[in-house]
Design a protein around this motif. Sequence first.
Motif, PDB file in Angstrom:
ATOM      1  N   ILE A   1      -0.603  15.695  61.593  1.00 40.52           N
ATOM      2  CA  ILE A   1      -1.326  15.039  60.506  1.00 40.52           C
ATOM      3  C   ILE A   1      -2.686  15.446  60.719  1.00 40.52           C
ATOM      4  O   ILE A   1      -3.237  15.816  61.621  1.00 40.52           O
ATOM      5  CB  ILE A   1      -1.503  13.833  61.084  1.00 40.52           C
ATOM      6  N   ARG A   2      -3.321  15.727  59.359  1.00 39.36           N
ATOM      7  CA  ARG A   2      -4.730  16.140  59.176  1.00 39.36           C
ATOM      8  C   ARG A   2      -5.641  14.986  59.009  1.00 39.36           C
ATOM      9  O   ARG A   2      -5.276  13.964  58.572  1.00 39.36           O
ATOM     10  CB  ARG A   2      -4.603  17.129  57.835  1.00 39.36           C
ATOM     11  N   VAL A   3      -6.678  15.169  59.853  1.00 37.65           N
ATOM     12  CA  VAL A   3      -7.633  14.339  59.962  1.00 37.65           C
ATOM     13  C   VAL A   3      -9.141  14.893  59.406  1.00 37.65           C
ATOM     14  O   VAL A   3      -9.528  15.820  60.132  1.00 37.65           O
ATOM     15  CB  VAL A   3      -7.872  13.583  61.380  1.00 37.65           C
ATOM     16  N   ARG A   4      -9.449  14.201  58.133  1.00 36.02           N
ATOM     17  CA  ARG A   4     -10.717  14.843  57.655  1.00 36.02           C
ATOM     18  C   ARG A   4     -11.936  13.976  57.969  1.00 36.02           C
ATOM     19  O   ARG A   4     -11.833  12.937  58.562  1.00 36.02           O
ATOM     20  CB  ARG A   4     -10.373  14.628  56.082  1.00 36.02           C
ATOM     21  N   PRO A   5     -13.243  14.257  57.777  1.00 35.30           N
ATOM     22  CA  PRO A   5     -14.258  13.680  58.222  1.00 35.30           C
ATOM     23  C   PRO A   5     -14.293  12.494  57.841  1.00 35.30           C
ATOM     24  O   PRO A   5     -14.031  12.142  56.278  1.00 35.30           O
ATOM     25  CB  PRO A   5     -15.412  14.822  57.550  1.00 35.30           C
ATOM     26  N   GLY A   6     -14.652  11.370  58.396  1.00 34.16           N
ATOM     27  CA  GLY A   6     -15.191  10.078  57.981  1.00 34.16           C
ATOM     28  C   GLY A   6     -13.811   9.089  58.016  1.00 34.16           C
ATOM     29  O   GLY A   6     -13.667   8.218  57.599  1.00 34.16           O
ATOM     30  N   GLU A   7     -12.649   9.945  58.243  1.00 34.67           N
ATOM     31  CA  GLU A   7     -11.327   9.109  58.342  1.00 34.67           C
ATOM     32  C   GLU A   7     -11.037   8.631  59.636  1.00 34.67           C
ATOM     33  O   GLU A   7     -11.416   8.904  60.731  1.00 34.67           O
ATOM     34  CB  GLU A   7     -10.085  10.172  57.918  1.00 34.67           C
ATOM     35  N   ARG A   8     -10.439   7.362  59.480  1.00 30.06           N
ATOM     36  CA  ARG A   8      -9.910   6.669  60.670  1.00 30.06           C
ATOM     37  C   ARG A   8      -8.445   7.355  61.123  1.00 30.06           C
ATOM     38  O   ARG A   8      -7.507   7.403  60.336  1.00 30.06           O
ATOM     39  CB  ARG A   8      -9.563   5.117  60.550  1.00 30.06           C
TER      40      ARG A   8
ATOM     41  N   GLY B   1      -5.979  20.566  72.321  1.00 27.51           N
ATOM     42  CA  GLY B   1      -5.372  19.993  73.702  1.00 27.51           C
ATOM     43  C   GLY B   1      -6.107  18.671  74.115  1.00 27.51           C
ATOM     44  O   GLY B   1      -5.589  17.888  74.711  1.00 27.51           O
ATOM     45  N   ASP B   2      -7.171  18.083  73.306  1.00 30.70           N
ATOM     46  CA  ASP B   2      -7.574  16.720  73.522  1.00 30.70           C
ATOM     47  C   ASP B   2      -6.828  15.816  72.909  1.00 30.70           C
ATOM     48  O   ASP B   2      -6.157  15.793  71.731  1.00 30.70           O
ATOM     49  CB  ASP B   2      -9.131  16.508  73.115  1.00 30.70           C
ATOM     50  N   LYS B   3      -6.622  14.734  73.426  1.00 33.45           N
ATOM     51  CA  LYS B   3      -5.911  13.139  72.906  1.00 33.45           C
ATOM     52  C   LYS B   3      -7.091  12.431  72.059  1.00 33.45           C
ATOM     53  O   LYS B   3      -8.182  12.502  72.476  1.00 33.45           O
ATOM     54  CB  LYS B   3      -5.342  12.404  74.369  1.00 33.45           C
ATOM     55  N   VAL B   4      -6.421  11.870  71.160  1.00 34.76           N
ATOM     56  CA  VAL B   4      -7.134  10.903  70.256  1.00 34.76           C
ATOM     57  C   VAL B   4      -6.423   9.750  69.986  1.00 34.76           C
ATOM     58  O   VAL B   4      -5.128   9.584  70.483  1.00 34.76           O
ATOM     59  CB  VAL B   4      -7.344  11.549  68.853  1.00 34.76           C
ATOM     60  N   THR B   5      -6.938   8.769  69.624  1.00 38.32           N
ATOM     61  CA  THR B   5      -6.330   7.375  69.518  1.00 38.32           C
ATOM     62  C   THR B   5      -6.588   6.813  68.115  1.00 38.32           C
ATOM     63  O   THR B   5      -7.370   6.880  67.710  1.00 38.32           O
ATOM     64  CB  THR B   5      -7.147   6.483  70.699  1.00 38.32           C
ATOM     65  N   ALA B   6      -5.329   6.000  67.956  1.00 32.18           N
ATOM     66  CA  ALA B   6      -5.251   5.455  66.556  1.00 32.18           C
ATOM     67  C   ALA B   6      -6.307   4.345  66.477  1.00 32.18           C
ATOM     68  O   ALA B   6      -6.631   3.663  67.343  1.00 32.18           O
ATOM     69  CB  ALA B   6      -3.946   4.793  66.409  1.00 32.18           C
ATOM     70  N   GLY B   7      -7.150   4.206  65.185  1.00 31.55           N
ATOM     71  CA  GLY B   7      -8.091   3.297  65.042  1.00 31.55           C
ATOM     72  C   GLY B   7      -9.488   3.819  65.165  1.00 31.55           C
ATOM     73  O   GLY B   7     -10.473   3.203  64.817  1.00 31.55           O
ATOM     74  N   THR B   8      -9.752   5.024  66.019  1.00 30.89           N
ATOM     75  CA  THR B   8     -10.951   5.626  66.058  1.00 30.89           C
ATOM     76  C   THR B   8     -11.360   6.299  64.786  1.00 30.89           C
ATOM     77  O   THR B   8     -10.288   6.803  64.240  1.00 30.89           O
ATOM     78  CB  THR B   8     -11.080   6.416  67.403  1.00 30.89           C
ATOM     79  N   VAL B   9     -12.567   6.824  64.756  1.00 29.79           N
ATOM     80  CA  VAL B   9     -13.158   7.468  63.459  1.00 29.79           C
ATOM     81  C   VAL B   9     -13.419   8.719  63.732  1.00 29.79           C
ATOM     82  O   VAL B   9     -14.265   9.038  64.865  1.00 29.79           O
ATOM     83  CB  VAL B   9     -14.153   6.577  62.996  1.00 29.79           C
ATOM     84  N   ASN B  10     -13.098   9.713  62.837  1.00 33.13           N
ATOM     85  CA  ASN B  10     -13.662  11.258  62.833  1.00 33.13           C
ATOM     86  C   ASN B  10     -14.809  11.161  62.393  1.00 33.13           C
ATOM     87  O   ASN B  10     -15.012  11.044  60.727  1.00 33.13           O
ATOM     88  CB  ASN B  10     -12.489  12.032  62.427  1.00 33.13           C
ATOM     89  N   THR B  11     -16.070  11.473  62.800  1.00 35.02           N
ATOM     90  CA  THR B  11     -17.284  11.427  62.255  1.00 35.02           C
ATOM     91  C   THR B  11     -17.583  12.808  61.421  1.00 35.02           C
ATOM     92  O   THR B  11     -18.222  12.595  60.490  1.00 35.02           O
ATOM     93  CB  THR B  11     -18.425  10.924  63.192  1.00 35.02           C
ATOM     94  N   THR B  12     -17.099  13.755  62.097  1.00 33.83           N
ATOM     95  CA  THR B  12     -17.202  15.024  61.494  1.00 33.83           C
ATOM     96  C   THR B  12     -16.436  15.911  61.753  1.00 33.83           C
ATOM     97  O   THR B  12     -15.726  15.673  63.182  1.00 33.83           O
ATOM     98  CB  THR B  12     -18.752  15.735  62.065  1.00 33.83           C
ATOM     99  N   GLY B  13     -16.167  17.143  61.147  1.00 32.61           N
ATOM    100  CA  GLY B  13     -15.148  18.143  61.365  1.00 32.61           C
ATOM    101  C   GLY B  13     -13.809  17.748  60.930  1.00 32.61           C
ATOM    102  O   GLY B  13     -13.533  16.497  60.445  1.00 32.61           O
ATOM    103  N   SER B  14     -13.014  18.824  60.962  1.00 25.45           N
ATOM    104  CA  SER B  14     -11.532  18.511  60.401  1.00 25.45           C
ATOM    105  C   SER B  14     -10.545  18.882  61.409  1.00 25.45           C
ATOM    106  O   SER B  14     -10.683  20.003  62.034  1.00 25.45           O
ATOM    107  CB  SER B  14     -11.524  19.119  59.030  1.00 25.45           C
ATOM    108  N   PHE B  15      -9.489  18.415  61.804  1.00 19.15           N
ATOM    109  CA  PHE B  15      -8.552  18.639  62.753  1.00 19.15           C
ATOM    110  C   PHE B  15      -7.239  18.445  62.304  1.00 19.15           C
ATOM    111  O   PHE B  15      -6.907  17.249  61.591  1.00 19.15           O
ATOM    112  CB  PHE B  15      -8.995  18.374  64.185  1.00 19.15           C
ATOM    113  N   ILE B  16      -6.041  19.070  63.076  1.00 16.76           N
ATOM    114  CA  ILE B  16      -4.496  18.476  62.977  1.00 16.76           C
ATOM    115  C   ILE B  16      -4.370  17.888  64.239  1.00 16.76           C
ATOM    116  O   ILE B  16      -4.625  18.576  65.465  1.00 16.76           O
ATOM    117  CB  ILE B  16      -3.743  19.752  62.432  1.00 16.76           C
TER     118      ILE B  16
END
Length: 582
Positions: free
Chosen positions: A188-195, A226-241
Amino acid sequence: MHPQIVRDAPGFCPICGMALEPRTAAAEDQPNEALIEMQRRFVVSAILTAPVVVLGMLSVSQAILPALLQLLLATPVVVWGGWPFFERGWSSIVTRNLNMFTLIAMGTGTAYIYSIIATFIGLPVYFEAAAVITTLVLLGQVLELRARERTSGAIRALLRLTPRTARVLMHGSEHDMSIESIKPGMRIRVRPGERIAIDGVVVEGSGVIDESMITGEPIPVEKQKGDKVTAGTVNTTGSFIVQAERVGAETLLAQIVRMVAEAQRSRAPIQRLADVVSAWFVPIVIAVALATFVAWMLVGPQPRLPHALVNAVAVLIIACPCALGLATPMSVMVATGKGATAGILIKNAEALELFAKVDTLVLDKTGTLTEGKPKVIAVEGEENVLAMAAAVERASEHPLAAAIIAAAEERGMAIGKATDVRTIPGKGVIGRVDGHRVEVGRFGETAGVVVTIDGHAAGRIAVADAIKPTAPDALRALQAKGISIMMITGDARSTAESVAKQLGIDRVKAEVLPAEKEAAVRRLQEEGHLVAMAGDGINDAPALARAEVGIAMGTGTDVAIESADVTLVKGDLRGIVRARNL
């Protein structure tokens, strides 16, 4: 309501008679059928009861016409308006779990039936009492259902934190897919500002994530491969998969939702004590009413049967907890009025009563003991370090940038215009100010930045979450009253212990997840403590709902406020001291 009672449809608890709580909630607001129906019964009953009361006061003589009018008006109130109470009363007898609805049904039913007979033989009637009791108890039920509706709002707010769709990478292309269709292993791609929609691990790219809902830490965390992310948190800057690991009901956010729901369904020890009292009180009242009837039949004046019935009914009516329907809203009104003037919003009277008996206060750190946002606390190096850093940080969305700019403005510094600004995810920001090349870079795990001007280290700006000015006085006042203070936070242990040391808090639990906060409160309760929990974030919601008294900061999240019993409007901890004195 008893949490061990589970039904596949809405209804009432066969033990205490109260409405059952839903085990799950929908993200969308849905009409509360039980509340709507109870409000309809209350409004109609109140309209019909008013003239019954007037007729009851005017009927000094036992004229049959006023009595018949009372019968006509009281019948819909008692039979239709009070039908839920007769159902619950009968269920309590069948299941041998006598409760307040047993008395309500017996009191109003006996008064009503007796009054019908008395109407035609010229004896005093009690239609007024039966109708008033029914209407007051309906009012109490409406208020209780409204309170439950507000608490369920916390669960709905949590559910809405998860986006309904995510951008999935499949077969070399990207497209939006509903959350229900996403499976573990999908990318899943997560773009800047997305939850973020799922729990997973970063497999490509980098970003800065606001994880305050989970950890309470106000400063976003940089995430790389390699870092873990959690549902509901917000990506403030950057883009990642992200590669999905847990989706839907398996995510950490879904676990928080379940914990809040289970905590709201649970019963505090004082409620279990009320069950024991009811189990003895109701049979004793019935026994006293029967004894009264027998005594009047044996030694009362003639005619003995009417006198015996009237006095037996009087015992049931007097013992019937009709005052609950009026006392509860009145106490809430008085407490709310006094509390509001002191910046304290109180959701229910029971919390206010328990507040005075609390012996342990559990506190979150971020946003409760501290301001909850980064603030510049020190500037080291050349005189223009802060102004130069603020100039390039104006193009950044990082919370540290906002703190640096605010500090420069507070000091009245002239902030120049930056050009050629570039943000390097995970590293910092670079630009040119007044012909100088300025680099502002993050360093290590410490909250702060290093400022480099034209290739040499010009200085360092330290940023931290400052302790609220009123917190020390509030904690000293609470400790003076014999309340044990404990800090539980998701922040790093070093940060938590530093804050605790400054505030004189001896008991600290750091780096805990929301489930561990709730478990810590539960353990304290099992040890026999009456616990109040104060917090402001989504990660505090399960613990706030579990505690005997949940205290939310008015400056915090809606989820925390709706999970709590008391809200401190300005987030001032001195409000806890004032609330205990109400």
